[in-house]
Enzyme design. Structure first.
Site, short mmCIF file in Angstrom:
data_model
loop_
_atom_site.label_atom_id
_atom_site.label_comp_id
_atom_site.label_asym_id
_atom_site.label_seq_id
_atom_site.Cartn_x
_atom_site.Cartn_y
_atom_site.Cartn_z
N PRO A 41 0.85 -1.20 0.00
CG PRO A 41 0.02 -1.03 2.18
CD PRO A 41 0.81 -1.93 1.28
CG MET A 42 3.63 2.48 -1.58
SD MET A 42 4.90 2.41 -2.86
CE MET A 42 4.12 1.37 -4.07
CB SER A 43 -0.07 7.40 1.26
OG SER A 43 -0.95 8.42 1.43
CD GLN A 83 -2.33 0.19 5.20
OE1 GLN A 83 -2.11 1.34 4.85
NE2 GLN A 83 -1.37 -0.66 5.50
CB CYS A 133 1.46 5.22 8.74
SG CYS A 133 1.76 6.87 8.06
CE LYS A 184 3.31 -2.27 4.55
NZ LYS A 184 3.75 -0.91 4.89
CG ASN A 202 7.34 -4.02 2.83
OD1 ASN A 202 7.13 -3.07 3.59
ND2 ASN A 202 7.55 -3.85 1.56
N GLY A 203 10.40 -4.70 2.42
CA GLY A 203 11.49 -3.78 2.70
C GLY A 203 12.71 -3.99 1.84
NE ARG A 218 11.21 2.36 -0.55
CZ ARG A 218 12.28 2.36 0.23
NH1 ARG A 218 12.92 3.47 0.45
NH2 ARG A 218 12.69 1.23 0.79
#
Ligand SMILES: Cc1cc2nc3c(=O)[nH]c(=O)nc-3n(C[C@H](O)[C@H](O)[C@H](O)COP(=O)(O)O)c2cc1C
Length: 253
Positions: free
Chosen positions: A9-11, A63, A93, A132, A193-194, A218
């Protein structure tokens, strides 16, 4: 999940158009950006627009972020009623405007509130519930494994971990060893993740940590082909690199 690769998920990024691209590019599960439970439970039109979905993107997760139990439970139900396949709760977040309301990564500092919210959300929805998290609030509060046990105990169906502390933002390296420890600790599926910014790294994260899925953020923004490329690398040992024509087709489609 259609396969083991998950779009993070990416704002401001993972809107419906981008999610459809990620699906076409092979992501096994896509996710909306974080959506305010306060906004959704109050019926705000703009917040509702974030839940808009299309059959072609399924399975899709939405989310939620928030810290108020009733608003979280009501919003989770709204999401499930809209035909979304998974409700995901944001506990990672670190943005000031989010944590100052007790939401996002701030929840990692409050296991009791976390349990209250997750128990209520679990009761309110018939669809899978995931959460998450990060490694903790800070190195002094490195409680990911404890929080993960709380989350599992509340009936969550899966957990994704971005193993940096909230205090780190995106600095330093994601600590993949924590993903492995989480996998060894929990019974429910763990998504790592990461810092996966190449197909080989997705395979490496999975083999090093034994995680059930790998979430990519990303890197997918500049290279949405990364999902397809990872599956190709897994299946045949190499992958195609998109040419100018492929890029043009995607941009103009
Ligand atoms: C622009 C941007 C927006 C993000 N928004 C969210 C979000 O809404 N919810 C969330 O849980 N994580 C969010 N994240 C974090 C990502 O989901 C992911 O955990 C992080 O980017 C690490 O994965 P990566 O190294 O593959 O990018 C965001 C990250 C970026 C770069």
């Amino acid at each position: 999940m259609r396969n083991w690769l998950v779009m993070a998920p990416m704002s401001g990024k993972t809107n419906l158009a981008f999610r459809l691209i990620a699906r076409e590019m092979g992501a096994g599960l896509v996710s909306t950006e974080m959506i305010s439970a306060a906004g959704l439970s109050r019926g705000q039109a703009k917040t509702y627009s974030y839940v808009a979905t299309h059959p072609d993107e399924r399975p899709v997760a939405a989310q939620l972020f928030g810290s108020e139990t009733d608003a979280m439970a009501v919003s989770a139900r709204i999401i499930a009623d809209k035909g979304i396949d998974v409700v995901d709760i944001n506990m990672g977040c670190p943005a000031k405007k989010v944590v100052k309301t007790g939401s996002g990564a701030a929840l990692m500092r409050d296991p009791q509130k976390t349990a209250k919210i997750l128990t209520a959300v679990r009761r309110s929805i018939p669809v899978p519930l995931t959460v998450k998290i990060r490694a903790g609030w800070s190195p002094q509060e490195a409680n990911a494994l404890e929080i993960a046990r709380v989350i599992e105990g509340c009936g969550a169906d899966g957990i994704s971990i971005h193993p940096r502390f909230a205090s780190q933002g995106f600095c330093g390296k994601a600590d993949w060893t924590l993903i492995r420890r989480m996998k060894e600790t929990l019974k429910i599926p763990v998504i790592g993740n990461g810092d996966v910014d190449a197909p080989s790294l997705a395979l490496q994260m999975r083999s090093e940590t034994k995680c059930d899925g790998v979430m990519i953020g990303r890197a997918a923004l500049s290279n949405p082909w990364i999902f397809k490329q990872t599956l190709e690398l897994e299946q045949r040992g190499n992958f195609a690199i998109p040419g100018l024509h492929d890029r043009q087709r995607l941009i103009f489609s």
